[in-house]
Design an enzyme around this catalytic site. Structure first.
Site, PDB file in Angstrom:
ATOM      1  N   ARG A  96      -0.156  15.110  -6.116  1.00  0.00           N
ATOM      2  CA  ARG A  96      -1.460  15.246  -5.958  1.00  0.00           C
ATOM      3  C   ARG A  96      -1.325  16.533  -6.271  1.00  0.00           C
ATOM      4  O   ARG A  96      -0.525  17.382  -5.616  1.00  0.00           O
ATOM      5  CB  ARG A  96      -1.806  14.862  -4.481  1.00  0.00           C
ATOM      6  CG  ARG A  96      -3.346  15.148  -4.053  1.00  0.00           C
ATOM      7  CD  ARG A  96      -2.956  14.709  -2.455  1.00  0.00           C
ATOM      8  NE  ARG A  96      -3.292  13.470  -1.976  1.00  0.00           N
ATOM      9  CZ  ARG A  96      -2.287  13.187  -0.514  1.00  0.00           C
ATOM     10  NH1 ARG A  96      -2.192  13.945   0.654  1.00  0.00           N
ATOM     11  NH2 ARG A  96      -2.939  12.114  -0.676  1.00  0.00           N
TER      12      ARG A  96
ATOM     13  N   GLY B 167      -7.226   0.670   2.369  1.00  0.00           N
ATOM     14  CA  GLY B 167      -6.494  -0.438   2.972  1.00  0.00           C
ATOM     15  C   GLY B 167      -5.770  -0.359   4.087  1.00  0.00           C
ATOM     16  O   GLY B 167      -5.098  -1.291   4.297  1.00  0.00           O
TER      17      GLY B 167
ATOM     18  N   ARG C 103       0.187  19.044  11.951  1.00  0.00           N
ATOM     19  CA  ARG C 103      -0.231  17.646  10.984  1.00  0.00           C
ATOM     20  C   ARG C 103      -0.774  17.988   9.497  1.00  0.00           C
ATOM     21  O   ARG C 103      -1.352  19.284   9.921  1.00  0.00           O
ATOM     22  CB  ARG C 103      -1.218  17.194  11.588  1.00  0.00           C
ATOM     23  CG  ARG C 103      -1.256  15.326  12.118  1.00  0.00           C
ATOM     24  CD  ARG C 103       0.408  14.552  11.908  1.00  0.00           C
ATOM     25  NE  ARG C 103       0.014  12.864  12.019  1.00  0.00           N
ATOM     26  CZ  ARG C 103       0.146  12.308  10.968  1.00  0.00           C
ATOM     27  NH1 ARG C 103       0.213  12.416  10.121  1.00  0.00           N
ATOM     28  NH2 ARG C 103      -0.351  11.154  10.734  1.00  0.00           N
ATOM     29  N   LYS C 104      -1.370  17.393   8.834  1.00  0.00           N
ATOM     30  CA  LYS C 104      -2.132  17.527   8.109  1.00  0.00           C
ATOM     31  C   LYS C 104      -3.628  18.300   9.042  1.00  0.00           C
ATOM     32  O   LYS C 104      -3.788  18.221  10.156  1.00  0.00           O
ATOM     33  CB  LYS C 104      -2.521  16.199   7.311  1.00  0.00           C
ATOM     34  CG  LYS C 104      -3.699  15.710   7.603  1.00  0.00           C
ATOM     35  CD  LYS C 104      -3.490  14.075   7.515  1.00  0.00           C
ATOM     36  CE  LYS C 104      -4.695  14.363   6.021  1.00  0.00           C
ATOM     37  NZ  LYS C 104      -5.248  13.504   5.625  1.00  0.00           N
TER      38      LYS C 104
ATOM     39  N   CYS D  99      -7.686   6.483   4.332  1.00  0.00           N
ATOM     40  CA  CYS D  99      -8.342   8.070   3.537  1.00  0.00           C
ATOM     41  C   CYS D  99      -9.005   6.872   2.451  1.00  0.00           C
ATOM     42  O   CYS D  99     -10.015   8.525   1.894  1.00  0.00           O
ATOM     43  CB  CYS D  99      -7.153   7.641   2.547  1.00  0.00           C
ATOM     44  SG  CYS D  99      -5.685   7.862   3.176  1.00  0.00           S
ATOM     45  N   GLY D 100     -10.093   6.074   2.859  1.00  0.00           N
ATOM     46  CA  GLY D 100     -11.108   5.695   2.586  1.00  0.00           C
ATOM     47  C   GLY D 100     -12.518   6.275   3.184  1.00  0.00           C
ATOM     48  O   GLY D 100     -13.905   5.841   2.573  1.00  0.00           O
TER      49      GLY D 100
HETATM   50 FE1  SRM Z   1      -4.702  10.315   2.830  1.00  0.00          FE
HETATM   51  C1  SRM Z   1      -1.332   9.848   3.912  1.00  0.00           C
HETATM   52  C2  SRM Z   1      -3.829   8.483  -0.631  1.00  0.00           C
HETATM   53  C3  SRM Z   1      -7.256  11.154   1.587  1.00  0.00           C
HETATM   54  C4  SRM Z   1      -6.267  10.191   6.283  1.00  0.00           C
HETATM   55  N1  SRM Z   1      -2.881   9.158   2.117  1.00  0.00           N
HETATM   56  C5  SRM Z   1      -1.708   9.010   2.503  1.00  0.00           C
HETATM   57  C6  SRM Z   1      -0.909   8.862   1.837  1.00  0.00           C
HETATM   58  C7  SRM Z   1       0.308  10.065   1.572  1.00  0.00           C
HETATM   59  C8  SRM Z   1       0.096   7.304   2.433  1.00  0.00           C
HETATM   60  C9  SRM Z   1       1.576   7.986   2.417  1.00  0.00           C
HETATM   61  O1  SRM Z   1       1.755   8.914   3.792  1.00  0.00           O
HETATM   62  O2  SRM Z   1       2.244   7.668   2.531  1.00  0.00           O
HETATM   63  C10 SRM Z   1      -1.755   8.647  -0.145  1.00  0.00           C
HETATM   64  C11 SRM Z   1      -0.656   8.198  -1.135  1.00  0.00           C
HETATM   65  C12 SRM Z   1      -1.331   7.040  -1.845  1.00  0.00           C
HETATM   66  C13 SRM Z   1      -1.212   7.154  -3.484  1.00  0.00           C
HETATM   67  O3  SRM Z   1      -0.381   6.286  -3.794  1.00  0.00           O
HETATM   68  O4  SRM Z   1      -2.345   7.254  -3.317  1.00  0.00           O
HETATM   69  C14 SRM Z   1      -2.512   9.047   0.938  1.00  0.00           C
HETATM   70  N2  SRM Z   1      -5.461  10.321   1.143  1.00  0.00           N
HETATM   71  C15 SRM Z   1      -4.894   9.488  -0.240  1.00  0.00           C
HETATM   72  C16 SRM Z   1      -6.371   9.399  -1.521  1.00  0.00           C
HETATM   73  C17 SRM Z   1      -5.405   9.361  -2.128  1.00  0.00           C
HETATM   74  C18 SRM Z   1      -7.134   8.111  -1.241  1.00  0.00           C
HETATM   75  C19 SRM Z   1      -7.324   8.843  -1.872  1.00  0.00           C
HETATM   76  O5  SRM Z   1      -8.329   6.936  -2.686  1.00  0.00           O
HETATM   77  O6  SRM Z   1      -8.748   8.996  -2.761  1.00  0.00           O
HETATM   78  C20 SRM Z   1      -6.712  10.505  -0.611  1.00  0.00           C
HETATM   79  C21 SRM Z   1      -6.007  11.985  -1.021  1.00  0.00           C
HETATM   80  C22 SRM Z   1      -7.800  13.143  -0.945  1.00  0.00           C
HETATM   81  C23 SRM Z   1      -6.524  14.716  -1.332  1.00  0.00           C
HETATM   82  O7  SRM Z   1      -7.411  14.693  -2.489  1.00  0.00           O
HETATM   83  O8  SRM Z   1      -5.342  15.690  -0.855  1.00  0.00           O
HETATM   84  C24 SRM Z   1      -6.841  10.872   0.585  1.00  0.00           C
HETATM   85  N3  SRM Z   1      -6.172  10.435   4.381  1.00  0.00           N
HETATM   86  C25 SRM Z   1      -6.741  11.118   3.056  1.00  0.00           C
HETATM   87  C26 SRM Z   1      -8.460  11.176   3.966  1.00  0.00           C
HETATM   88  C27 SRM Z   1     -10.060  11.708   3.725  1.00  0.00           C
HETATM   89  C28 SRM Z   1      -9.853  12.949   3.821  1.00  0.00           C
HETATM   90  O9  SRM Z   1      -9.626  13.480   3.824  1.00  0.00           O
HETATM   91  O10 SRM Z   1     -11.254  13.265   3.969  1.00  0.00           O
HETATM   92  C29 SRM Z   1      -8.574  10.770   5.038  1.00  0.00           C
HETATM   93  C30 SRM Z   1      -8.873  10.921   6.564  1.00  0.00           C
HETATM   94  C31 SRM Z   1      -9.491  12.047   6.249  1.00  0.00           C
HETATM   95  C32 SRM Z   1      -8.548  12.840   7.837  1.00  0.00           C
HETATM   96  O11 SRM Z   1      -7.644  13.179   7.693  1.00  0.00           O
HETATM   97  O12 SRM Z   1      -8.922  13.567   8.534  1.00  0.00           O
HETATM   98  C33 SRM Z   1      -6.354  11.115   4.691  1.00  0.00           C
HETATM   99  N4  SRM Z   1      -4.368   9.630   4.491  1.00  0.00           N
HETATM  100  C34 SRM Z   1      -4.906   9.943   5.757  1.00  0.00           C
HETATM  101  C35 SRM Z   1      -3.060   9.621   6.557  1.00  0.00           C
HETATM  102  C36 SRM Z   1      -3.619   9.591   8.521  1.00  0.00           C
HETATM  103  C37 SRM Z   1      -4.141  10.920   9.171  1.00  0.00           C
HETATM  104  C38 SRM Z   1      -3.591  11.075  10.746  1.00  0.00           C
HETATM  105  O13 SRM Z   1      -4.283  11.475  11.534  1.00  0.00           O
HETATM  106  O14 SRM Z   1      -3.452  10.324  10.987  1.00  0.00           O
HETATM  107  C39 SRM Z   1      -2.607   8.890   7.139  1.00  0.00           C
HETATM  108  C40 SRM Z   1      -1.008   9.009   7.079  1.00  0.00           C
HETATM  109  C41 SRM Z   1      -0.599  10.413   7.313  1.00  0.00           C
HETATM  110  O15 SRM Z   1      -1.071  11.747   7.266  1.00  0.00           O
HETATM  111  O16 SRM Z   1       0.897  10.254   7.924  1.00  0.00           O
HETATM  112  C42 SRM Z   1      -2.179   9.271   4.636  1.00  0.00           C
HETATM  113 FE1  SF4 Z   2      -3.717   3.338   3.303  1.00  0.00          FE
HETATM  114 FE2  SF4 Z   2      -4.539   5.612   3.323  1.00  0.00          FE
HETATM  115 FE3  SF4 Z   2      -2.544   4.010   1.668  1.00  0.00          FE
HETATM  116 FE4  SF4 Z   2      -5.013   3.087   1.064  1.00  0.00          FE
HETATM  117  S1  SF4 Z   2      -4.136   5.639   1.075  1.00  0.00           S
HETATM  118  S2  SF4 Z   2      -3.435   2.047   1.218  1.00  0.00           S
HETATM  119  S3  SF4 Z   2      -5.679   4.346   4.276  1.00  0.00           S
HETATM  120  S4  SF4 Z   2      -2.537   5.266   3.334  1.00  0.00           S
END
Ligand code: SRM
Ligand code: SF4
Length: 671
Positions: free
Chosen positions: A210, A589, A324-325, A594-595
């Site tokens: 990323r 998913g 955290r993030k 994240c969606g």
């Molecule tokens: Fe996300 C974790 C993908 C935006 C909430 N997210 C992940 C991980 C890294 C899974 C992991 O921990 O192994 C995913 C990687 C999968 C992959 O191979 O792509 C992943 N997140 C994504 C992306 C690629 C989704 C997409 O298809 O666009 C987005 C990347 C954004 C970027 O460029 O940085 C993405 N994730 C988000 C968002 C949306 C946003 O930021 O507006 C959220 C919810 C908003 C928020 O964070 O407040 C989000 N992702 C999470 C969470 C739950 C966070 C929490 O506080 O519980 C996780 C899990 C974690 O962090 O433990 C997570």
């Molecule tokens: Fe779950 Fe984020 Fe992975 Fe989608 S990209 S399956 S919401 S962790």
């Protein structure tokens, strides 16, 4: 439910108010509130002062670590950080020189991008040798996530056989703990549902990388470079436009990483601090600088934020040890394309005493069990000095945020805790004063009475052709179905940007792409380009707002497949009903969202259920009623556990009942 958050404080709290409310107040969260104490004010003050002592301290004048006395009950990620600051592996070059890194001993790769740099043995790195064996694999693994070379179970299965014996045990334990046990029930069920084995899903040893792409602005040169990286991985390589207007590339193998990092740097990109407990890509207005109706061009602000966050690509150890993030955005137009309500810090344009600046919102977030909209901090900063307050907010969070249960460590939990802990205080006051304390001059100005956002503004569609503020130029918004692009698409996008525009592309949080600065006389030719058959400027009304996270094709946390499913269900629904306007449908998913299903008109969150025959199948919880813009609202669940195969008619019903859709059969009968 969202109104309840602003109910009056309890009489006990109200009686002990010391100053009038400056901002919206929040009720105490049952999970975080300690019972009102009967102790004396002096005892209260002592307790309060203790809670405001920073939990971290600087080590070796560089990295920030948790103080000994706050180390009880830590979550596993925090324990890893105690051993070695993850960013140090990158800042001190360990990723390049560690010959003991298990995957660096892997069998020769066929990847054409493998270079002598990435296989050079060098001397044993201090990173790998100065720490105990049991911690090595964890420490080597975690920084990957810091920079989102996302480490999934895939790597384990691929490299297990090639690891040295000492590395196998800890690595298996790490995955067993974080993936197989924690996610175990889901993974196993998903296996049944998909008829696939975990080993198959985890067998390719590929990584996702990323980037940081402030404001979603990128160049044709950068796009070409990224395309060349994924092209080298053949069918394993592809890229995604993410929900934070960013690129992710896939297919990367570990030995290639040093060369790719060099390549990124050469084209002005970085992947530093893009994952785990770090600040994510700073989001801005995708139409910054070209929109005739914009309030302010957000690009310079998001660039500044990104430079500060990564310390100009060197890595910024003062803000890597967050609980955290953390998400940040700068709002540039009335459309609120940036989704300020779901960012931990949002800059809202506002004029105070005749000077341009920003009011601040804090604490917006989405997580599996709780999602909250950002609240006003009651603070304003001048536009020419936005970094100090970002630093102050981050440092308050770094210093005071708790580090136990990861479900309760986002910044809003700290804001809530301070509110409940200091029960004589109100609203955001305690957090506000902690931020003020950390401002360089110790002063944080109160918010301007109003921001510059027109609350009645109708959010505009940026897809299609639109005139820019610069005469004779247009921008063309292209719909990228669920954000997925292949190498050939990226090369083409780069060519189109050069040939028709100014060599620039803009990414959006809806996973789309804008080509800016197209001369009006060239628009027609651009619209006739073959790529625009695939990435249409005029997709159907239901496709326009379709967003889908990575899903189980690549994501280790996924419960269901999302991207293909989103397209399939949408096409099924389009056969059943026609809609009078765009309806934003988001797929995610798993509960991480994240969606962003909570911001969608209709959202689908992956889960598993039994179908009528008792077979476990992929399913979705349906969310309805999320809103973006000034009228923002985070949706809740409308219907739980609907098998994916049964979604289309249910979605069609929702569209008819709530969004004015008309059934196709009725249309045909009327004709
Ligand atoms: Fe996300 C974790 C993908 C935006 C909430 N997210 C992940 C991980 C890294 C899974 C992991 O921990 O192994 C995913 C990687 C999968 C992959 O191979 O792509 C992943 N997140 C994504 C992306 C690629 C989704 C997409 O298809 O666009 C987005 C990347 C954004 C970027 O460029 O940085 C993405 N994730 C988000 C968002 C949306 C946003 O930021 O507006 C959220 C919810 C908003 C928020 O964070 O407040 C989000 N992702 C999470 C969470 C739950 C966070 C929490 O506080 O519980 C996780 C899990 C974690 O962090 O433990 C997570
Ligand atoms: Fe779950 Fe984020 Fe992975 Fe989608 S990209 S399956 S919401 S962790």
């Amino acid at each position: 439910a969202s109104l309840q958050r602003f109910l009056p404080l309890s009489p006990h709290v109200a009686a002990s108010r010391r100053r009038p409310p400056a901002v919206r107040t929040r009720p105490m969260q049952s999970s975080t509130v300690s019972a009102p104490s009967s102790s004396t004010p002096a005892a209260d003050d002592a307790v309060s002062a203790e809670r405001l002592e920073p939990w971290v301290e600087q080590r070796e004048g560089r990295y920030w670590v948790l103080k000994e006395k706050y180390r009880a009950g830590l979550n596993p990620q925090e324990k890893v950080k105690l051993g070695k600051e993850p960013i140090s592996l990158f800042m001190e070059g360990g990723i390049r020189s560690s010959p003991r890194c298990p995957w660096r001993r892997s069998r020769p790769t066929s990847s054409p991008r493998r270079t002598s740099t990435c296989v050079s043995s060098g001397s044993a790195s201090s990173t790998a040798t100065s720490i105990s064996k049991s911690k090595r694999s964890t420490i080597l693994a975690t920084p990957m996530k810091w920079n989102i070379l996302t480490l999934t179970a895939k790597i384990l299965f691929r490299h297990l056989a090639q690891l040295e014996p000492w590395a196998r045990g800890p690595l298996i334990r790490l995955f067993a703990k974080h993936i197989l046990v924690f996610w175990g029930p889901r993974v196993n069920l998903a296996q049944n549902a998909n008829g696939r084995s975990t080993a198959l899903r985890c067998a390719d040893g590929r990584f996702m990388m990323r980037l940081k792409l402030p404001n979603g602005v990128t160049t044709s040169e950068q796009t070409r470079y990224l395309a060349s990286v994924i092209e080298a991985y053949g069918k394993d390589g592809c890229a995604d436009v993410t929900t934070r207007q960013n690129w992710q590339i896939r297919g990367v193998t570990l030995p290639d990483v040093p060369a790719i990092l060099d390549g990124l740097k050469a084209v002005g990109l970085t992947n530093l601090q893009s994952g785990m407990n770090n600040v994510r890509n700073p989001v801005g207005n995708p139409l910054a600088g070209i929109d005739p109706d914009e309030i302010v061009d957000t690009r310079s602000y998001t660039n500044l934020l990104s430079s500060y966050i990564t310390s100009n690509f060197q890595g910024n150890p003062t803000i890597t040890n967050l609980p955290r993030k953390w998400n940040v955005c700068v709002v540039g137009s009335h459309d609120l394309y940036e989704h300020p309500h779901i960012n931990d810090l949002a800059y809202m344009p506002a004029v105070k005493d005749g000077k341009f600046g920003f009011n601040l919102l804090v604490g917006g977030f989405i997580s599996p069990k709780r999602w909250e909209e950002a609240l006003p901090l009651d603070a304003w900063v001048p536009g020419d000095d936005i970094i100090p307050v970002c630093k102050a907010v981050l440092e308050a969070y770094r210093d005071l945020g708790t580090r136990g249960n990861r479900q309760k460590t986002r910044m809003m939990w700290l804001i809530d805790e301070l509110l409940s802990h200091f029960f004589h205080a109100i609203g955001m006051e305690v957090f506000w004063s902690e931020v003020e304390k950390r401002m360089p001059n110790g002063v944080l100005e109160r918010a301007a009475p109003d921001d510059l956002i027109d609350k009645k503004w109708q959010r505009r569609d940026y897809l299609g052709v639109h005139p820019q503020k610069q005469e004779g130029l247009s921008y063309v918004g292209l719909h990228v179905p669920v954000g997925r692009v292949q190498a050939a698409d990226m090369f083409e996008l780069a060519r189109l940007a050069d040939e028709y525009g100014s060599g620039e592309l803009r990414l959006t949080v809806e996973q789309n792409i804008v080509i800016p600065n197209v001369k009006d006389e060239k628009v027609e030719a651009l619209l006739a380009e073959p790529l625009l058959q695939k990435f249409s400027p005029q997709p159907s009304l239901l496709l326009k707002g379709l967003v889908a996270c990575t899903g189980n094709q690549f994501c280790g946390q996924a419960i269901i497949e999302t991207k293909q499913r989103a397209l399939l269900v949408t096409s099924q629904v389009e056969k059943l009903v026609s809609v009078p306007r765009a309806v934003r449908m988001h797929w995610t998913g798993c509960p991480n969202s994240c969606g962003q299903v909570q911001v969608a008109d209709i959202g689908f969150m992956g889960c598993l259920t039994k179908d009528s025959a008792g077979k476990i199948v992929e399913a979705a919880d349906i969310f309805v009623g999320g809103r973006v813009g000034s009228d923002s609202h985070l949706a809740g669940v409308y219907k739980k556990s609907v098998p994916c195969d049964e979604l289309a008619p249910i979605v069609a019903d929702i569209l008819v009942e709530r969004f004015g859709a008309v059934r196709r059969e009725r249309e045909e009968n009327e004709e």
